[in-house]
Design a protein around this motif. Structure first.
Motif: not given
Ligand SMILES: Cc1cc2nc3c(=O)[nH]c(=O)nc-3n(C[C@H](O)[C@H](O)[C@H](O)COP(=O)(O)OP(=O)(O)OC[C@H]3O[C@@H](n4cnc5c(N)ncnc54)[C@H](O)[C@@H]3O)c2cc1C
Length: 408
Positions: A135-145
């Motif tokens: 299961k996906v438990t956390a998501v973080t992102q910036d401009q590139d990925g």
């Protein structure tokens, strides 16, 4: 913690839409990861359960284009005609595929068969990695990925770096929430009861859509002379029919449907689904995009939910194929959002108005729908329009739905 595993695209949810997207992307030179919470053959699998799905002609072409149709065809029952009626009223309309120069409007396939074929395809593809149960438990992102944390159960926690994350984890989509995309929900106050029934009379490829005061009722053809039913009821009535023994259930259903297929003799396992319209507020946020029920959970009255979701998958795969290098590029996801919003809005509007018009007891609407059914039976252009929309052949279509490859 180990260095992040590197992928181009992560798909959260390997249900009917997520697995189809994985299979569509497999033909591209990309590293794709599918993260699925429940093994496809597990009895508790929420996508590949006891339901059957009406697949439109455009979906059949997409399944063919992603290499799944030949294996599915033996399990598919063609819909050669559609019979629409209202209980206690004279209005009836019949749509015949042959009138439109077609062998069928589409076909009906059991969800378990879809799961088996889609997952065999995914697991045979060198470019696709599957993690299940996970299961996906956390998501973080910036401009590139984007960075995705995944709970792999006994396999521990993994961190994945990717360019695009697709939430295809159903109408309640935990990944959509983790990404911060809101959704609006409207409860229909109805529950769909499903089961496979064997009638005395051959269905001859006819799908029946019958409108009753409690809600719509569909009887769809299945292979080996069986039918699958979707019986929409008020919640307390659904609970009551679910509690009946098989003989009493068949007797109640017979009263609601009538005798067009003679006596129903045998019933398989029953299941029930509370119905709501769920619409995500955005199609993407940064590098997270939505597909299938994560973007739109709709009423099953017209059998369009998966068909719409499969067009999401085919459209996204086509846009990704067109822009090699960055599958999560903002311009790509903007185009995806615009394209899919037009299809979603039309499908939701058609489905929702069918539910409203046919469940209303207002005298004007009752009279209108009878006239509507009779009028449609008399007017070939009206029938042609309804048939075309039902086949998923209206509006801008993905290349796969036109029987073409993903393209450059
Ligand atoms: C009674 C009924 C009849 C229907 N009949 C039809 C029909 O005839 N034709 C039609 O086109 N549509 C039909 N539909 C609609 C269709 O079933 C849905 O549109 C379709 O299942 C959507 O597929 P999906 O993959 O988007 O979501 P789902 O089928 O909900 O799959 C989501 C997947 O995500 C997984 N998941 C959930 N959470 C996580 C997580 N945190 N991490 C990883 N994985 C996760 C789940 O295990 C599941 O495999 C019907 C629906 C109902 C209720």
């Amino acid at each position: 913690m180990n260095a992040p595993a590197q992928f181009d695209i992560v798909i959260a949810g390997g249900g009917m839409v997520g697995a189809s997207l994985g299979a569509a992307l497999a033909s591209l030179p990309l590293r794709v990861l599918v993260v699925e919470a429940t093994p496809p053959a597990d009895a508790a699998q929420p996508s590949y359960d006891d339901r059957a799905t009406a697949i439109s002609e455009s979906s059949r072409r997409i399944l063919q284009g992603i290499g799944c149709w030949d294996a599915l065809a033996p399990a598919a029952a063609p819909i050669r005609s559609i019979h629409v009626s209202e209980r206690g009223a004279f209005g009836v309309t019949r749509l015949r595929a042959a009138e439109h120069g077609l062998a069928s409007f589409g076909c009906v396939v059991e969800n378990r068969a879809l799961g088996e074929v889609l997952w065999q395809r995914l697991q045979a593809e060198p470019g696709v990695t599957t993690w299940v149960p996970a299961k996906v438990t956390a998501v973080t992102q910036d401009q590139d990925g984007i960075t995705v944390r995944v709970d792999r159960g006994e396999g521990g926690e993994a961190v994945v770096a990717a360019r695009l994350l697709v939430a295809a984890d159903g109408a309640r989509s935990p990944t959509r929430a983790l990404a911060g995309i809101a959704a609006a929900t409207r409860d229909y106050g109805q529950v769909a009861v499903i089961a496979n029934l064997t009638p005395a009379v051959d269905h001859d490829g006819t799908a029946f859509e019958r409108f009753t005061p409690s809600g719509p009722l569909a009887v769809l053809p299945l292979t080996r002379g069986r039918t699958t039913i979707v019986w929409t009821l008020a919640p307390d009535r659904a609970a009551a029919v679910m509690a009946l023994d098989d003989a009493a259930f068949l007797a109640e259903f017979q009263v609601a449907f009538g005798y067009r297929l003679g006596l129903f003799r045998k019933v398989g396992r029953r299941a029930s689904y509370p119905l709501a319209l769920v619409q995500a507020v955005d199609w993407h946020l940064g590098r997270v995009a939505l597909a299938g029920n994560a973007a739109h959970g709709i009423h099953p009255v017209a059998g369009q939910g998966f068909n719409l979701g499969l067009r999401d998958a085919a459209a996204l795969a086509e846009l990704v194929a067109r822009r090699p290098g960055d599958p999560g590029h903002p311009a790509l996801l903007e185009e995806y959002a615009e394209w899919r919003e037009a299809d979603r809005a039309r499908t939701v509007r058609d489905t929702d108005s069918l539910v409203q018009v046919f469940t209303s007891e207002l005298p004007t609407l009752r009279a209108g729908r009878r006239l509507g059914l009779v009028g449609m039976d008399l007017l070939p252009p009206a029938r042609a329009l309804v048939a075309r929309r039902g086949m998923g052949l209206a509006g801008r279509l993905p290349r796969l739905a036109l029987g073409q490859g993903l393209g450059p």
